[in-house]
Design a protein around this motif. Structure first.
Motif, PDB file in Angstrom:
ATOM      1  N   UNK A  61      68.513 -14.271  67.089  1.00 11.93           N
ATOM      2  CA  UNK A  61      68.065 -14.957  68.559  1.00 11.93           C
ATOM      3  C   UNK A  61      68.028 -16.367  68.652  1.00 11.93           C
ATOM      4  N   UNK A  62      68.778 -16.959  69.465  1.00 13.80           N
ATOM      5  CA  UNK A  62      68.197 -18.269  69.952  1.00 13.80           C
ATOM      6  C   UNK A  62      67.621 -18.436  71.465  1.00 13.80           C
ATOM      7  N   UNK A  63      66.704 -18.757  71.645  1.00 12.76           N
ATOM      8  CA  UNK A  63      66.189 -18.839  72.984  1.00 12.76           C
ATOM      9  C   UNK A  63      66.265 -20.455  73.411  1.00 12.76           C
ATOM     10  N   UNK A  64      66.425 -20.627  74.613  1.00 13.10           N
ATOM     11  CA  UNK A  64      66.590 -21.940  75.037  1.00 13.10           C
ATOM     12  C   UNK A  64      66.167 -22.174  76.615  1.00 13.10           C
ATOM     13  N   UNK A  65      65.357 -23.062  76.935  1.00 12.59           N
ATOM     14  CA  UNK A  65      65.295 -23.607  78.421  1.00 12.59           C
ATOM     15  C   UNK A  65      65.630 -24.964  78.265  1.00 12.59           C
ATOM     16  N   UNK A  66      67.139 -25.227  78.484  1.00  4.00           N
ATOM     17  CA  UNK A  66      67.949 -26.515  78.179  1.00  4.00           C
ATOM     18  C   UNK A  66      67.305 -27.540  79.081  1.00  4.00           C
ATOM     19  N   UNK A  67      67.475 -28.691  78.605  1.00  7.30           N
ATOM     20  CA  UNK A  67      66.760 -30.032  79.425  1.00  7.30           C
ATOM     21  C   UNK A  67      68.026 -30.599  80.111  1.00  7.30           C
ATOM     22  N   UNK A  68      67.959 -30.047  81.402  1.00  6.18           N
ATOM     23  CA  UNK A  68      68.753 -30.153  82.642  1.00  6.18           C
ATOM     24  C   UNK A  68      69.098 -31.741  82.750  1.00  6.18           C
ATOM     25  N   UNK A  69      67.999 -32.254  82.582  1.00 14.94           N
ATOM     26  CA  UNK A  69      67.933 -33.797  83.117  1.00 14.94           C
ATOM     27  C   UNK A  69      68.654 -34.535  82.105  1.00 14.94           C
ATOM     28  N   UNK A  70      68.851 -34.127  80.674  1.00 13.27           N
ATOM     29  CA  UNK A  70      69.592 -34.618  79.724  1.00 13.27           C
ATOM     30  C   UNK A  70      71.145 -34.811  80.121  1.00 13.27           C
ATOM     31  N   UNK A  71      71.656 -33.803  80.862  1.00 10.31           N
ATOM     32  CA  UNK A  71      73.069 -33.869  81.309  1.00 10.31           C
ATOM     33  C   UNK A  71      73.758 -32.589  81.129  1.00 10.31           C
ATOM     34  N   UNK A  72      74.622 -32.360  81.720  1.00 10.28           N
ATOM     35  CA  UNK A  72      75.550 -31.349  81.525  1.00 10.28           C
ATOM     36  C   UNK A  72      76.269 -31.229  80.212  1.00 10.28           C
ATOM     37  N   UNK A  73      76.561 -32.308  79.550  1.00  8.99           N
ATOM     38  CA  UNK A  73      77.437 -32.457  78.363  1.00  8.99           C
ATOM     39  C   UNK A  73      76.305 -32.056  77.099  1.00  8.99           C
ATOM     40  N   UNK A  74      74.895 -32.162  77.257  1.00  2.00           N
ATOM     41  CA  UNK A  74      73.926 -31.871  76.457  1.00  2.00           C
ATOM     42  C   UNK A  74      73.805 -30.404  76.615  1.00  2.00           C
ATOM     43  N   UNK A  75      73.587 -29.888  77.446  1.00  2.00           N
ATOM     44  CA  UNK A  75      73.536 -28.325  78.067  1.00  2.00           C
ATOM     45  C   UNK A  75      74.511 -27.536  77.608  1.00  2.00           C
ATOM     46  N   UNK A  76      75.870 -28.117  77.881  1.00  2.00           N
ATOM     47  CA  UNK A  76      77.156 -27.382  77.464  1.00  2.00           C
ATOM     48  C   UNK A  76      77.114 -27.228  75.876  1.00  2.00           C
ATOM     49  N   UNK A  77      76.668 -28.324  75.092  1.00  2.00           N
ATOM     50  CA  UNK A  77      76.756 -28.275  73.543  1.00  2.00           C
ATOM     51  C   UNK A  77      75.807 -27.388  73.238  1.00  2.00           C
TER      52      UNK A  77
END
Length: 200
Positions: A128-144
């Motif tokens: 399992x991987x859980x994440x509340x991704x850092x939206x403010x870091x930008x779409x590129x980071x979230x997509x990665x």
């Protein structure tokens, strides 16, 4: 420009808070500080995500909390699954110190807490991987975070993520579907989408 919670070395003046996190008959007492994500309370998205994660059936293996912050999601899962090992990672060193303090304070020993910029120092595969991704870091980071999860999951392993509709949940669902061949909406909760993909 205001310093962001995904800075590696926050310089914000310390402002220690203590908060409680209660879920599914489990309880955590947590210390937070300035310069970390959602210092005053557990953010709504993380709680909504965790309500769904606590109900999942998991294959055997470790759990990864990617972007753990001061540790609420990872430490709660460590309490639920004392027989499993968990890795809690973040880029924010102040948050990681708090996560270590919170693990010790809550007598949680089945966690390994370390620095990683996304999956940079993550070498294992997980149930399992859980994440509340850092939206403010930008779409590129979230997509990665979402795309590269595939390489860090065991067969049958799952990634569960939370995004607001207005902050890109529909496009994240498309990307996860393209990457994994599947993506379920586990819940919609006040504009938050809890998305789950499984490695086939």
């Amino acid at each position: 420009m205001a310093e962001q919670y995904f800075a590696q070395e926050p310089h914000a003046e310390h402002d220690i808070h203590e908060i409680e996190f209660n879920l599914a008959d489990l309880n955590l007492h947590l210390k937070t500080d300035a310069g970390v994500f959602s210092k005053s309370r557990i953010d709504y998205g993380s709680v909504a995500l965790m309500k769904q994660v606590m109900e999942l059936d998991l294959v055997p293996g470790k759990i990864l909390d990617l972007g753990t912050g001061y540790g609420p999601m990872g430490l709660m899962l460590a309490k639920k699954y004392p027989e499993r090992a968990l890795d809690l990672v973040d880029v924010n060193e102040r948050a990681l110190e708090l996560a270590r303090t919170n693990a010790e304070f809550n007598a949680i020993t089945n966690v390994n807490i370390f620095t990683s910029d996304i999956y940079e120092t993550v070498t294992e595969r997980y149930a399992l991987i859980v994440t509340n991704p850092p939206i403010r870091a930008g779409k590129k980071v979230v997509n990665q975070i979402h795309e590269q999860a595939l390489d860090h999951l065991l067969s049958g392993g799952q990634i569960v993520t939370v995004l607001q509709k207005k902050q890109g949940a529909p496009s994240a669902r498309k990307l996860l579907t393209a990457t994994f061949g599947n993506c379920d909406i586990l819940a919609r909760d006040k504009g938050y989408y809890i998305l789950r993909s499984v490695k086939q």
